[in-house]
Design a protein around this motif. Sequence first.
Motif, PDB file in Angstrom:
ATOM      1  N   THR A 110       2.658  -3.708 -10.335  1.00  0.00           N
ATOM      2  CA  THR A 110       3.727  -4.141 -11.242  1.00  0.00           C
ATOM      3  C   THR A 110       5.095  -3.843 -10.645  1.00  0.00           C
ATOM      4  O   THR A 110       6.014  -4.666 -10.736  1.00  0.00           O
ATOM      5  CB  THR A 110       3.573  -3.465 -12.614  1.00  0.00           C
ATOM      6  N   LYS A 113       5.629  -6.457  -7.907  1.00  0.00           N
ATOM      7  CA  LYS A 113       5.838  -7.795  -8.471  1.00  0.00           C
ATOM      8  C   LYS A 113       7.225  -7.902  -9.103  1.00  0.00           C
ATOM      9  O   LYS A 113       7.907  -8.915  -8.934  1.00  0.00           O
ATOM     10  CB  LYS A 113       4.755  -8.127  -9.494  1.00  0.00           C
ATOM     11  N   THR A 114       7.640  -6.864  -9.821  1.00  0.00           N
ATOM     12  CA  THR A 114       8.970  -6.859 -10.435  1.00  0.00           C
ATOM     13  C   THR A 114      10.051  -6.905  -9.361  1.00  0.00           C
ATOM     14  O   THR A 114      11.047  -7.621  -9.504  1.00  0.00           O
ATOM     15  CB  THR A 114       9.137  -5.618 -11.336  1.00  0.00           C
ATOM     16  N   THR A 133       8.698 -13.407  -2.433  1.00  0.00           N
ATOM     17  CA  THR A 133       7.293 -13.820  -2.396  1.00  0.00           C
ATOM     18  C   THR A 133       6.435 -12.758  -1.719  1.00  0.00           C
ATOM     19  O   THR A 133       5.314 -12.473  -2.160  1.00  0.00           O
ATOM     20  CB  THR A 133       7.154 -15.179  -1.686  1.00  0.00           C
ATOM     21  N   MET A 136       5.946 -10.040  -4.247  1.00  0.00           N
ATOM     22  CA  MET A 136       5.071 -10.478  -5.343  1.00  0.00           C
ATOM     23  C   MET A 136       3.615 -10.560  -4.902  1.00  0.00           C
ATOM     24  O   MET A 136       2.722 -10.128  -5.623  1.00  0.00           O
ATOM     25  CB  MET A 136       5.545 -11.822  -5.907  1.00  0.00           C
ATOM     26  N   ARG A 137       3.374 -11.101  -3.722  1.00  0.00           N
ATOM     27  CA  ARG A 137       1.994 -11.192  -3.226  1.00  0.00           C
ATOM     28  C   ARG A 137       1.404  -9.803  -2.981  1.00  0.00           C
ATOM     29  O   ARG A 137       0.230  -9.557  -3.273  1.00  0.00           O
ATOM     30  CB  ARG A 137       1.943 -12.023  -1.952  1.00  0.00           C
ATOM     31  N   GLY A 139       2.272  -7.146  -4.569  1.00  0.00           N
ATOM     32  CA  GLY A 139       2.035  -6.614  -5.906  1.00  0.00           C
ATOM     33  C   GLY A 139       0.766  -7.152  -6.538  1.00  0.00           C
ATOM     34  O   GLY A 139       0.011  -6.410  -7.174  1.00  0.00           O
ATOM     35  N   MET A 140       0.500  -8.438  -6.344  1.00  0.00           N
ATOM     36  CA  MET A 140      -0.730  -9.019  -6.890  1.00  0.00           C
ATOM     37  C   MET A 140      -1.958  -8.399  -6.219  1.00  0.00           C
ATOM     38  O   MET A 140      -2.967  -8.151  -6.874  1.00  0.00           O
ATOM     39  CB  MET A 140      -0.733 -10.537  -6.723  1.00  0.00           C
TER      40      MET A 140
END
Length: 161
Positions: A110, A113-114, A133, A136-137, A139-140
């Motif tokens: 999280t 991603k944030t 990106t 975010m990737r 984080g995922m």
Amino acid sequence: MEASYQTFRTMQAMSNESTYQMFNERGSASSHPLFAHCSLILVHWSIMRITAEHVITFLEAVAARMKEQRAFLTELDSPIGDADHGINMDRGFTAVLAKLPTVADKDIGTILKTTGMTLVSTVGGASGPLYGTAFMRAGMALADRHELSEDDVVVALEAGL
């Protein structure tokens, strides 16, 4: 994954004071603030597991370094760009700093991603989507993780590429 793991191990083995100095030399290929702090966190991987607190500390350090190197990054962007990379990255990581208190008690996925979403929405040009990106990737790939092993870091780095 084996090639990335070998790269990770090589970077880990190189993570010492001389490597940190190399990353900090002005004008070197690795002078970007994000890369400079990667060497610092690599040292910890062989000592302990990485927690959400470590990730937040890392992001705070990157934000401070972006602010410190704002003019230099902008200068690097001047010859072939529009001379705003340092300005944009500083703005983006300043926004990340403002969001960190809202995710300090969350999992590492999280937090990353944030960070990524914040960079996408605040950093102009190609840098916002590129860095955002990647975060975010990563984080995922690290969803619901509160601690990271060396293998988790490799997975996050591969996801961000």
